[in-house]
Design an enzyme around this catalytic site. Sequence first.
Site, mmCIF file in Angstrom:
data_model
loop_
_atom_site.group_PDB
_atom_site.id
_atom_site.type_symbol
_atom_site.label_atom_id
_atom_site.label_comp_id
_atom_site.label_asym_id
_atom_site.label_seq_id
_atom_site.Cartn_x
_atom_site.Cartn_y
_atom_site.Cartn_z
ATOM 1 N N GLU A 180 30.807 14.446 11.795
ATOM 2 C CA GLU A 180 30.346 14.519 10.409
ATOM 3 C C GLU A 180 30.317 15.966 9.920
ATOM 4 O O GLU A 180 29.722 16.848 10.550
ATOM 5 C CB GLU A 180 28.944 13.909 10.305
ATOM 6 C CG GLU A 180 28.387 13.842 8.901
ATOM 7 C CD GLU A 180 29.122 12.833 8.036
ATOM 8 O OE1 GLU A 180 29.128 13.021 6.799
ATOM 9 O OE2 GLU A 180 29.677 11.864 8.578
ATOM 10 N N ASP A 181 30.953 16.207 8.794
ATOM 11 C CA ASP A 181 30.880 17.493 8.079
ATOM 12 C C ASP A 181 31.286 18.689 8.923
ATOM 13 O O ASP A 181 30.623 19.722 8.947
ATOM 14 C CB ASP A 181 29.482 17.689 7.485
ATOM 15 C CG ASP A 181 29.279 16.840 6.237
ATOM 16 O OD1 ASP A 181 30.267 16.240 5.771
ATOM 17 O OD2 ASP A 181 28.164 16.755 5.727
ATOM 18 N N ASN A 212 30.761 15.145 -3.277
ATOM 19 C CA ASN A 212 29.303 15.137 -3.135
ATOM 20 C C ASN A 212 28.805 16.553 -2.901
ATOM 21 O O ASN A 212 29.558 17.408 -2.444
ATOM 22 C CB ASN A 212 28.898 14.273 -1.933
ATOM 23 C CG ASN A 212 29.039 12.796 -2.207
ATOM 24 O OD1 ASN A 212 28.609 12.315 -3.236
ATOM 25 N ND2 ASN A 212 29.649 12.071 -1.288
ATOM 26 N N ALA A 222 38.788 15.792 3.560
ATOM 27 C CA ALA A 222 38.629 14.508 2.870
ATOM 28 C C ALA A 222 39.883 14.172 2.072
ATOM 29 O O ALA A 222 40.383 13.042 2.119
ATOM 30 C CB ALA A 222 37.407 14.549 1.958
ATOM 31 N N ALA A 270 42.680 19.452 -1.249
ATOM 32 C CA ALA A 270 43.509 19.277 -0.055
ATOM 33 C C ALA A 270 42.733 19.680 1.201
ATOM 34 O O ALA A 270 43.305 20.196 2.163
ATOM 35 C CB ALA A 270 44.795 20.094 -0.174
ATOM 36 N N LYS A 298 22.545 9.927 8.208
ATOM 37 C CA LYS A 298 23.597 8.936 8.503
ATOM 38 C C LYS A 298 23.082 7.861 9.460
ATOM 39 O O LYS A 298 23.360 6.667 9.287
ATOM 40 C CB LYS A 298 24.799 9.640 9.136
ATOM 41 C CG LYS A 298 25.655 10.428 8.165
ATOM 42 C CD LYS A 298 26.703 9.555 7.507
ATOM 43 C CE LYS A 298 27.644 10.389 6.665
ATOM 44 N NZ LYS A 298 28.728 9.614 6.059
ATOM 45 N N ASN A 348 30.812 5.114 -2.036
ATOM 46 C CA ASN A 348 29.992 5.724 -0.996
ATOM 47 C C ASN A 348 30.515 5.345 0.383
ATOM 48 O O ASN A 348 30.786 4.172 0.647
ATOM 49 C CB ASN A 348 28.543 5.234 -1.161
ATOM 50 C CG ASN A 348 27.556 6.068 -0.401
ATOM 51 O OD1 ASN A 348 27.819 6.487 0.713
ATOM 52 N ND2 ASN A 348 26.401 6.300 -1.008
ATOM 53 N N ASP A 402 34.082 10.609 9.937
ATOM 54 C CA ASP A 402 33.786 9.886 8.702
ATOM 55 C C ASP A 402 34.361 10.583 7.479
ATOM 56 O O ASP A 402 34.805 9.919 6.541
ATOM 57 C CB ASP A 402 32.272 9.711 8.541
ATOM 58 C CG ASP A 402 31.920 8.852 7.341
ATOM 59 O OD1 ASP A 402 32.508 7.763 7.209
ATOM 60 O OD2 ASP A 402 31.085 9.266 6.528
ATOM 61 N N ASP A 403 34.391 11.910 7.476
ATOM 62 C CA ASP A 403 34.926 12.628 6.316
ATOM 63 C C ASP A 403 36.411 12.357 6.140
ATOM 64 O O ASP A 403 36.902 12.256 5.014
ATOM 65 C CB ASP A 403 34.696 14.140 6.482
ATOM 66 C CG ASP A 403 33.242 14.466 6.689
ATOM 67 O OD1 ASP A 403 32.443 14.151 5.800
ATOM 68 O OD2 ASP A 403 32.902 15.006 7.755
ATOM 69 N N ARG A 463 30.255 22.469 7.212
ATOM 70 C CA ARG A 463 30.683 22.059 5.863
ATOM 71 C C ARG A 463 29.824 20.890 5.426
ATOM 72 O O ARG A 463 30.277 19.754 5.362
ATOM 73 C CB ARG A 463 32.171 21.663 5.880
ATOM 74 C CG ARG A 463 32.797 21.464 4.512
ATOM 75 C CD ARG A 463 33.995 20.530 4.591
ATOM 76 N NE ARG A 463 33.620 19.177 4.939
ATOM 77 C CZ ARG A 463 33.306 18.226 4.050
ATOM 78 N NH1 ARG A 463 33.283 18.493 2.758
ATOM 79 N NH2 ARG A 463 32.988 17.005 4.459
ATOM 80 N N ARG A 492 5.230 8.257 11.762
ATOM 81 C CA ARG A 492 4.069 7.529 12.293
ATOM 82 C C ARG A 492 4.320 6.040 12.537
ATOM 83 O O ARG A 492 3.613 5.425 13.332
ATOM 84 C CB ARG A 492 2.861 7.699 11.364
ATOM 85 C CG ARG A 492 2.971 7.074 10.004
ATOM 86 C CD ARG A 492 1.701 7.304 9.172
ATOM 87 N NE ARG A 492 1.788 6.661 7.870
ATOM 88 C CZ ARG A 492 2.217 7.256 6.780
ATOM 89 N NH1 ARG A 492 2.603 8.520 6.827
ATOM 90 N NH2 ARG A 492 2.264 6.612 5.627
ATOM 91 N N ARG A 522 0.828 -1.206 0.000
ATOM 92 C CA ARG A 522 0.000 0.000 0.000
ATOM 93 C C ARG A 522 0.863 1.256 0.000
ATOM 94 O O ARG A 522 0.592 2.224 -0.712
ATOM 95 C CB ARG A 522 -0.909 0.018 1.236
ATOM 96 C CG ARG A 522 -2.110 -0.915 1.164
ATOM 97 C CD ARG A 522 -2.931 -0.855 2.451
ATOM 98 N NE ARG A 522 -3.368 0.503 2.743
ATOM 99 C CZ ARG A 522 -3.227 1.094 3.928
ATOM 100 N NH1 ARG A 522 -2.639 0.458 4.924
ATOM 101 N NH2 ARG A 522 -3.668 2.314 4.108
ATOM 102 N N TYR A 570 20.038 9.830 2.220
ATOM 103 C CA TYR A 570 21.462 10.185 2.347
ATOM 104 C C TYR A 570 21.827 10.976 1.101
ATOM 105 O O TYR A 570 20.975 11.565 0.442
ATOM 106 C CB TYR A 570 22.265 8.886 2.527
ATOM 107 C CG TYR A 570 23.737 9.036 2.773
ATOM 108 C CD1 TYR A 570 24.232 9.991 3.664
ATOM 109 C CD2 TYR A 570 24.646 8.194 2.132
ATOM 110 C CE1 TYR A 570 25.589 10.107 3.895
ATOM 111 C CE2 TYR A 570 26.009 8.299 2.358
ATOM 112 C CZ TYR A 570 26.478 9.260 3.237
ATOM 113 O OH TYR A 570 27.827 9.369 3.466
#
Length: 630
Positions: free
Chosen positions: A292-293, A471, A355, A352, A221, A516, A315-316, A203, A129, A95, A150
């Site tokens: 992150e970022d 990205n 990442a 540079a 994430k 990724n 993670d970066d 960032r 919900r 549905r 993501y």
Amino acid sequence: MSNFSNQIRASSALITRLKRLREFQFCSSPVLMRSRSYTTTEGHRPTIVHKRSLDILHDPWFNKGTAFSFTERDRLDLRGLLPPNVMCTEQQIERFIVDLKRLEVNARDGPSEPNALAKWRILNRLHDRNETMYYKVLIANIEEYAPIVYTPTVGQVCQNYSGLFRRPRGMYFSAADRGEMMSMVYNWPADQVDMIVVTDGSRILGLGDLGVQGIGIAIGKLDLYVAAAGINPQRVLPVMIDVGTNNEKLLKDSLYLGLQQHRLDGDEYIAVIDEFMNAVFTRWPNVIVQFEDFQSKWAFKLLQRYRCTYRMFNDDVQGTAGVAIAGLLGAVRAQGKPMIDFPKQKIVVAGAGSAGIGVLNSAWKTMARMLGNNESAFQSALSQFWVVDAKGLITEEREYIDPDALPFARRVKEVNRQGLREGASLVEVVREVKPDVLLGLSAVGGLFSKEVLEALRGSTSTRPAIFAMSNPTKNAECTPEEAFSIVGDNIIFASGSPFKDVDLGNGHIGHCNQGNNMYLFPGIGLGTLLSGSRIISDGMLQAAAECLAAYMTEEEVLNGIIYPSISSIRDITKEVAAAVVKEAIEEDLAEGYREMDARELQKLSQEEIVDFVKNNMWSPHYPTLVYKND
């Protein structure tokens, strides 16, 4: 007397309920009782419900919608609050998917709303919900919906988050909360949190400073931690640290939800992050925090500040590096060579930032380890990299060099012999170096121009590799169509955001590999959690990368496929997590998890470690809230 009468009525009601408990009981699934002592089937523990009636239907964790059984409807006072037909989860999903296909075209904001953002809205409403069904849909359709929750769609979400905000999700710690964070952290209702993703919004992807709106990336994430790694969604926490924003547009926007002041800097900034880390690890000593970022200025400093004290990683810096290393090793295999030949690869890196430097450091250490892990090995490995930033080729002649990039600055005499100079353009560097790999981590869309790609045709490699890793999609250094059409059919192509494969004609396909971070960070987090390691070591990160690199078959890599399909993400994460656990055991960092202590972990075979990981991955199944005695 009225109070006394009320007490009597309450007691009578309680007696009635206790009588009903003779017929009904809450209990756990018997599956657990038959499990080996070291396994815990996540998500199948006893479920205690303190709610009834509409309160349950309004709780996304307990709500099953039309899937509540008749027994549960009677016991939980739901009879008459739902349509009479009891539906199975498969019918519910059918549905929803039918609705999604219809609504994504006729979205609430009309046909002008971007299709991907419309899908995000629809999925987000489902999340609000019915959390179990949300993750069931996400896992079953991960290849289609991962780009929605993501990258790249999460970038659009963050840009528009002030307008999209409907229901609070996660926590917000701000510069205005200094001195209060230790008490604030107890406002979160969960007694146990396994995973936090935190950002300061400085960032977000390649979109710059989005301030408090960056919370969207932390939410996205953690959705993948749940879907890919099976982290229990009741034990994850997205966090936004709002220290202000330097985005002038947001500072002037009356609808902006964050602090409208310029960002804190220096010791004031550090003090806020320190207070946050102290607070969350005081309440949840075993939590894992993923940064992150954060802008490059702070990403490395914070990583070095905390990584030996707390269970954390960036993670970066580290996740991106691991995925890139796996791809680089896969590119070596695609050339028909063993991975041990990686130190012979000539690599030009565009970018540079955090990442780019993270990938450089990881690739450098990987090469050095393959060459013997001594001083001469590190020096030899350095000679394989040429780094180009916004000012051109980085050499020792540059007036100011970021300390993190300094080891990769080329010697002036060396570059002069190659016909290059300080600040040489990317085209010039590619033309003279003739690299095996062109690696883009610049966040500059279209940087790999026609001229750059034509220069790469002169590569000395039989199968040059192009990694356009920035990205979101609009920031990719080039598209696969451009790469295959200009450089040639035999290249290896990888990108950070998803692109479709390219039809090269005559039945040949140009494979677009998505490098990724999703392939690694869920497994790193899960493996760290299950090993009980107090830190995340370089060896654990390297084990994750090498596991991913080895995941592809020889036939696949020779066909140009260096990353697996996102549809296999649960299996990939299981294997990566097992590799992380094994490395933690070998480094004597593992302290165990729940019933499995360090001594028991050390006794497990490779196969048993994989089973241990699998049995601790949460799956989205409706918990049985009421059991009826036969």
